[in-house]
Design a protein around this motif. Structure first.
Motif, mmCIF file in Angstrom:
data_model
loop_
_atom_site.group_PDB
_atom_site.id
_atom_site.type_symbol
_atom_site.label_atom_id
_atom_site.label_comp_id
_atom_site.label_asym_id
_atom_site.label_seq_id
_atom_site.Cartn_x
_atom_site.Cartn_y
_atom_site.Cartn_z
ATOM 1 N N CYS A 89 -29.543 -34.563 -49.657
ATOM 2 C CA CYS A 89 -29.571 -33.957 -47.845
ATOM 3 C C CYS A 89 -28.946 -33.970 -47.200
ATOM 4 O O CYS A 89 -28.098 -35.144 -46.914
ATOM 5 C CB CYS A 89 -30.495 -34.945 -47.418
ATOM 6 N N PRO A 90 -28.365 -32.739 -46.519
ATOM 7 C CA PRO A 90 -26.740 -32.789 -45.617
ATOM 8 C C PRO A 90 -26.909 -32.693 -44.806
ATOM 9 O O PRO A 90 -26.351 -32.910 -43.823
ATOM 10 C CB PRO A 90 -26.278 -30.819 -45.983
ATOM 11 N N HIS A 91 -28.364 -33.212 -44.364
ATOM 12 C CA HIS A 91 -28.916 -33.053 -42.516
ATOM 13 C C HIS A 91 -28.170 -34.805 -42.046
ATOM 14 O O HIS A 91 -28.187 -35.472 -42.863
ATOM 15 C CB HIS A 91 -30.581 -32.938 -42.464
ATOM 16 N N CYS A 97 -35.471 -33.705 -40.571
ATOM 17 C CA CYS A 97 -35.153 -32.476 -42.349
ATOM 18 C C CYS A 97 -36.666 -33.714 -42.915
ATOM 19 O O CYS A 97 -36.665 -34.740 -43.410
ATOM 20 C CB CYS A 97 -34.515 -33.021 -43.068
ATOM 21 N N CYS A 99 -35.922 -33.891 -46.755
ATOM 22 C CA CYS A 99 -35.156 -34.092 -47.826
ATOM 23 C C CYS A 99 -34.782 -35.720 -47.473
ATOM 24 O O CYS A 99 -34.233 -36.835 -48.306
ATOM 25 C CB CYS A 99 -34.581 -33.212 -48.185
ATOM 26 N N ARG A 100 -34.569 -36.275 -46.428
ATOM 27 C CA ARG A 100 -33.466 -37.499 -45.993
ATOM 28 C C ARG A 100 -34.358 -38.730 -46.247
ATOM 29 O O ARG A 100 -35.365 -38.614 -46.058
ATOM 30 C CB ARG A 100 -32.459 -37.775 -44.629
#
Ligand SMILES: O=P(O)(O)OC[C@@H](O)[C@H]1O[C@@H](OP(=O)(O)O)[C@@H](O)[C@@H](O)[C@@H]1O
Ligand SMILES: [Mg+2]
Ligand SMILES: [Zn+2]
Length: 177
Positions: A89-91, A97, A99-100
């Motif tokens: 998760c790049p957020h 998001c 996905c985090r």
């Protein structure tokens, strides 16, 4: 299929409150590379689900992140094993998001990739968010005492969590079970 999902920082490699910002800072925890290789050779698929908000924060870029994961794959391959799907998760925390962690988006992405049900699948982490993500999809939360694990333990963890010293201990348990 025998699927094991791992958090990255604090489980596979050392973590830092200053984030892992370069390949040089990506240092495997003793025994973790060998553990992944042994599990892989014993028929386990080892996937990774990792928060990488350092990308959103501008601390490092995707090329650096990919280099860390290429290094992980190379070191495990040198021991005769292989690493499965790596999801990150790049957020940042405020981007909302799916996905985090503690949201389970990365775990469900791994389940979809392998077409498996996550019920009871071990997800190994060092932070409370890892354990919560596991519980959100009926996976089995596993806490290791490496990385932030001791600190996480001291603050209280979900009742059904299983606790191990490190990834090497998990490999011994799963391979010889
Ligand atoms: O343990 P995984 O999920 O593999 O990765 C954790 C890292 O993305 C970083 O996550 C940060 O949390 P915030 O993202 O700033 O809340 C901090 O905890 C850092 O110390 C840590 O290196
Ligand atoms: Mg971690
Ligand atoms: Zn995300």
């Amino acid at each position: 299929m025998k699927l094991l999902i791992l958090d990255r920082d604090g489980v596979i490699n050392q973590d830092s409150d200053a984030y892992i910002k370069s390949l040089d800072e990506w240092i495997p925890i003793p025994g973790s590379i060998e553990a992944i290789a042994q599990l892989s050779k014993a028929g386990w698929t080892v996937a990774v689900a990792t928060n990488q908000s350092g990308i959103a924060r501008g601390y490092y870029d995707l090329a650096t992140l990919d280099a860390m994961h290429a290094q992980l794959r190379r070191l495990v391959a040198e021991q005769g094993g292989e690493v499965g799907l790596i999801v990150y998760c790049p957020h940042g925390p405020d981007e909302g998001c799916a996905c985090r962690k503690p949201k389970p988006g990365m775990l469900t992405a791994i389940a979809t990739h392998y077409n498996v049900n996550l019920a009871g699948v071990w997800f190994v982490g060092d932070s409370k968010g890892d354990l919560e993500a596991a519980l959100a999809v009926d996976a089995q939360p596993i806490l290791v005492k490496t990385g932030k694990g001791e600190k996480t333990l001291s603050k209280g963890i979900p009742e059904k969590t299983l606790i191990f010293d490190d990834l090497a201990a998990i490999a011994r348990e799963l391979i010889h079970k």
